[in-house]
Design a protein around this motif. Sequence first.
Motif, PDB file in Angstrom:
ATOM      1  N   LEU A  51       0.868  -1.168   0.000  1.00  0.00           N
ATOM      2  CA  LEU A  51       0.000   0.000   0.000  1.00  0.00           C
ATOM      3  C   LEU A  51       0.909   1.223   0.000  1.00  0.00           C
ATOM      4  N   THR A  53       1.530   4.478  -0.309  1.00  0.00           N
ATOM      5  CA  THR A  53       1.100   5.876  -0.206  1.00  0.00           C
ATOM      6  C   THR A  53       2.249   6.861  -0.328  1.00  0.00           C
ATOM      7  N   SER A 119      -5.712   7.312   0.790  1.00  0.00           N
ATOM      8  CA  SER A 119      -5.799   5.888   0.441  1.00  0.00           C
ATOM      9  C   SER A 119      -5.675   4.957   1.637  1.00  0.00           C
ATOM     10  N   LEU A 120      -4.744   5.235   2.551  1.00  0.00           N
ATOM     11  CA  LEU A 120      -4.514   4.289   3.642  1.00  0.00           C
ATOM     12  C   LEU A 120      -5.701   4.254   4.605  1.00  0.00           C
ATOM     13  N   TRP A 123      -8.532   2.400   3.054  1.00  0.00           N
ATOM     14  CA  TRP A 123      -8.348   0.946   3.134  1.00  0.00           C
ATOM     15  C   TRP A 123      -8.641   0.428   4.534  1.00  0.00           C
ATOM     16  N   THR A 384      -3.185   0.318  -4.052  1.00  0.00           N
ATOM     17  CA  THR A 384      -3.168   1.425  -3.098  1.00  0.00           C
ATOM     18  C   THR A 384      -4.423   2.279  -3.216  1.00  0.00           C
TER      19      THR A 384
END
Length: 415
Positions: A51, A53, A119-120, A123, A384
């Motif tokens: 992931l 980022t 994004s993180l 998720w 991601t």
Amino acid sequence: MDIQAFDLHIIGGGIIGLCAAVTLQARGIKVVILEADKIASGASYGNAGHLATEQVFPIADANILQHVPAMLFNPEGPLRIDWRYLPRLMPWAFKLLLNMRPEPFARSHQALLALNAHSLQAWQDFAKDWQLTPWIKVEGSLLTVEKTTSLADLQAHGQRLNELSVPNELLSQQQLLELEPALKDTQLGALFFPQTGHITDLSAITKKLSTTFSELGGHIVEHCPVLEAKVSVDGITLTTSDQQIYARKVMLAAGAHSKALAKQLTGISVPLDTERGYHLMLPNEAARLTLPVSSMDRRFIMTPMDTGLRLAGTVEYAGLEAPANMNRAQMLLKQAQAMLTVPLDSENSTQWMGFRPSTADSLPIIDKCGSVFLNFGHQHLGLTQAVVSAQMIAALYFDENPVIDPAAYRLDRFE
């Protein structure tokens, strides 16, 4: 089941299509996924699991140009171009070069920053909602160097990212080896990125998402390639290998295979080409590392997963039809071994090649054109950005205010 009795037909069942499908189906939209092969069997299966980022700079980066000749002439280098494919690659490559100019580069960079900044957390929230947390680790990642000349570049890179609110910490060699003792002392230092993560089992996540989608009332049709799409006043006609499907609305999420269908659905030719990537999976090395480790000098990544250690990377331009060159996968073993103290166990290893969908400006297309939704072109960042892209598609579908300004990702930038 009447495959035409759905609100939305999604073309493509990779992680991008799956995340959007679950998001929309959970909000009451009747969704069917049309997948050309098996669900999540392409780049969603074979990617690095990172992931990422911290990767906020476009692939169209002028700083890379000086290294390209050396990479191309090194048979074990991170970049390969099949010269037979070069005539077909050139129009895209020319546009890529144009996007290296300061102004377009800055636009793409800011747009990547915006997507990755959300994004993180997207998720993590998505994982809690759909019971995916066992396979997501948010413990950071490392970017190492082993050339003394690269240390200054590493430090400058870290400082630049910190100024952009992409947090990282410069680790000395001692700090690095204490964190990852399996690494050789040829690794001179690293950047540690605390706000990154990795997926420990990609197949488990996509299987869980597929099951969840079906339980919510969604439907998946595998081995159903969409060969042609036509928009008319009456709706959208999708021609598959064995039938015609009449759809009210369509979302195109076919990754590297999206270009021709995008032209048929919208009339616009997207400057999209394929970066072929490789991985080598070592099933007996799951415990070798604790964090994803990328090499700035070698340009590949090692990701610890439940099912082994995944060595992934390299960029190859050879299009969608050329056979895989699995020497590209096998050379990753040599690159990894050079960074580790104890020989790697490669017994029962598996190799893979897949297609990354890269636009000439390094940005995905996330847009709505009438009854057509577009969600593809995420280059190295599909995993991601999958959830935040799904959120943006949902905002477009329901005419809501998106979490990110959608202007930079619109299709009409290519008109």
